[in-house]
Structures are given as C-alpha cells and as structure tokens.
Design a protein around this motif. Structure first.
Motif, PDB file in Angstrom:
ATOM      1  N   MET A  44      62.669  31.984  37.002  1.00  0.00           N
ATOM      2  CA  MET A  44      61.597  32.890  37.369  1.00  0.00           C
ATOM      3  C   MET A  44      61.784  33.320  38.823  1.00  0.00           C
ATOM      4  N   ALA A  45      61.422  34.519  39.136  1.00  0.00           N
ATOM      5  CA  ALA A  45      61.536  35.062  40.487  1.00  0.00           C
ATOM      6  C   ALA A  45      60.496  34.450  41.411  1.00  0.00           C
ATOM      7  N   HIS A  46      60.762  34.541  42.697  1.00  0.00           N
ATOM      8  CA  HIS A  46      59.806  34.044  43.678  1.00  0.00           C
ATOM      9  C   HIS A  46      58.510  34.830  43.633  1.00  0.00           C
ATOM     10  N   VAL A  47      57.434  34.109  43.854  1.00  0.00           N
ATOM     11  CA  VAL A  47      56.111  34.703  43.960  1.00  0.00           C
ATOM     12  C   VAL A  47      55.500  34.258  45.282  1.00  0.00           C
ATOM     13  N   ASN A  48      54.415  34.877  45.669  1.00  0.00           N
ATOM     14  CA  ASN A  48      53.637  34.448  46.830  1.00  0.00           C
ATOM     15  C   ASN A  48      52.339  33.870  46.310  1.00  0.00           C
ATOM     16  N   LEU A  49      51.949  32.732  46.869  1.00  0.00           N
ATOM     17  CA  LEU A  49      50.687  32.113  46.526  1.00  0.00           C
ATOM     18  C   LEU A  49      49.962  31.807  47.822  1.00  0.00           C
ATOM     19  N   SER A  50      48.730  32.279  47.938  1.00  0.00           N
ATOM     20  CA  SER A  50      47.899  31.964  49.095  1.00  0.00           C
ATOM     21  C   SER A  50      46.868  30.946  48.661  1.00  0.00           C
ATOM     22  N   LEU A  51      46.721  29.902  49.482  1.00  0.00           N
ATOM     23  CA  LEU A  51      45.817  28.805  49.161  1.00  0.00           C
ATOM     24  C   LEU A  51      44.864  28.571  50.321  1.00  0.00           C
ATOM     25  N   GLN A  52      43.588  28.562  50.001  1.00  0.00           N
ATOM     26  CA  GLN A  52      42.556  28.173  50.949  1.00  0.00           C
ATOM     27  C   GLN A  52      41.842  26.978  50.342  1.00  0.00           C
ATOM     28  N   VAL A  53      41.833  25.854  51.062  1.00  0.00           N
ATOM     29  CA  VAL A  53      41.084  24.693  50.593  1.00  0.00           C
ATOM     30  C   VAL A  53      39.885  24.480  51.504  1.00  0.00           C
ATOM     31  N   MET A 106      42.646  31.840  57.623  1.00  0.00           N
ATOM     32  CA  MET A 106      41.765  31.546  56.481  1.00  0.00           C
ATOM     33  C   MET A 106      42.504  30.909  55.298  1.00  0.00           C
ATOM     34  N   GLU A 107      43.832  31.007  55.283  1.00  0.00           N
ATOM     35  CA  GLU A 107      44.594  30.503  54.142  1.00  0.00           C
ATOM     36  C   GLU A 107      46.047  30.337  54.550  1.00  0.00           C
ATOM     37  N   THR A 108      46.785  29.620  53.724  1.00  0.00           N
ATOM     38  CA  THR A 108      48.220  29.452  53.923  1.00  0.00           C
ATOM     39  C   THR A 108      48.929  30.118  52.751  1.00  0.00           C
ATOM     40  N   THR A 109      49.926  30.944  53.057  1.00  0.00           N
ATOM     41  CA  THR A 109      50.699  31.621  52.025  1.00  0.00           C
ATOM     42  C   THR A 109      52.050  30.934  51.901  1.00  0.00           C
ATOM     43  N   LYS A 152      45.337  32.881  45.470  1.00  0.00           N
ATOM     44  CA  LYS A 152      45.762  34.248  45.146  1.00  0.00           C
ATOM     45  C   LYS A 152      47.259  34.202  44.862  1.00  0.00           C
ATOM     46  N   ILE A 153      47.677  34.885  43.816  1.00  0.00           N
ATOM     47  CA  ILE A 153      49.085  34.905  43.429  1.00  0.00           C
ATOM     48  C   ILE A 153      49.545  36.352  43.340  1.00  0.00           C
ATOM     49  N   ASP A 154      50.660  36.631  44.010  1.00  0.00           N
ATOM     50  CA  ASP A 154      51.292  37.948  43.910  1.00  0.00           C
ATOM     51  C   ASP A 154      52.593  37.749  43.144  1.00  0.00           C
ATOM     52  N   TYR A 155      52.669  38.320  41.963  1.00  0.00           N
ATOM     53  CA  TYR A 155      53.821  38.162  41.076  1.00  0.00           C
ATOM     54  C   TYR A 155      54.333  39.523  40.636  1.00  0.00           C
ATOM     55  N   LYS A 156      55.631  39.669  40.640  1.00  0.00           N
ATOM     56  CA  LYS A 156      56.269  40.792  39.955  1.00  0.00           C
ATOM     57  C   LYS A 156      57.573  40.269  39.371  1.00  0.00           C
ATOM     58  N   PRO A 157      57.997  40.768  38.225  1.00  0.00           N
ATOM     59  CA  PRO A 157      59.136  40.197  37.515  1.00  0.00           C
ATOM     60  C   PRO A 157      60.402  40.057  38.351  1.00  0.00           C
TER      61      PRO A 157
END
Length: 95
Positions: A1-10, A42-45, A77-82
C-alpha cells in the motif's frame, strides 16, 4: 500500500498539569517509530503505511491510559490516495 498521512490529536483526561507530559510521552513514542512525522500545535502528522499508522493510534490510546488518563479523546485525520501522498508535496511551497 502507498504511503498515507495520518494526523493524530490525543486529549487525555488527566489533571491540567499532566496534559503536556502525557502528550509528550505519545510524541516520544511516535519519534521512536522512525517514521516521518511533524509536530504541530494541535496535532502530530505521521507519514507511513496505513496499518502501521493505525497501530500507532491504538498504542497512543494505551500509552495515555498507562500514564494515568481515565479517558482519551482522539481526533484522527487520514489523507489517502492510491498512488501515495507525502507531507512534502502538500507543504513544500510553504517552506
């Protein structure tokens, strides 16, 4: 699977004076993964494979509880594209 970006705020439910130390523990765990990441106000990506990133989210929840949180609110938050997506392609014009 290709890389995605995920932003996490706890947002751990702990006394006010413990919020930053608990969040710092989560950020340290993210640093230890060796993945590309960027801490924001506010979050870590994080950039990586989706399954690995979702595992980090789970570990962050568990870590907050281990650090004394009675509850953890997380925003993901997840940014995904194939073909994949990188943080650099999204922010390079601002750097």
């Amino acid at each position: 699977m290709a890389h995605v970006n995920l932003s996490l705020q706890v947002i751990p439910r702990v006394p006010d004076e413990r919020i930053y130390p608990v969040v710092d523990t989560v950020i340290h765990m993210i640093q230890q993964t060796g993945l590309k990441y960027e801490v924001g106000p506010m979050e870590t990506t994080i950039e990586g494979e989706l399954d690995e990133l979702l595992g980090i989210v789970k570990k962050a929840q568990e870590l907050c509880v281990k650090e004394g949180a009675t509850r953890v609110l997380s925003v993901v938050k997840i940014d995904y594209k194939p073909e994949g997506v990188t943080m650099d392609e999204k922010i390079k014009k601002y750097r």
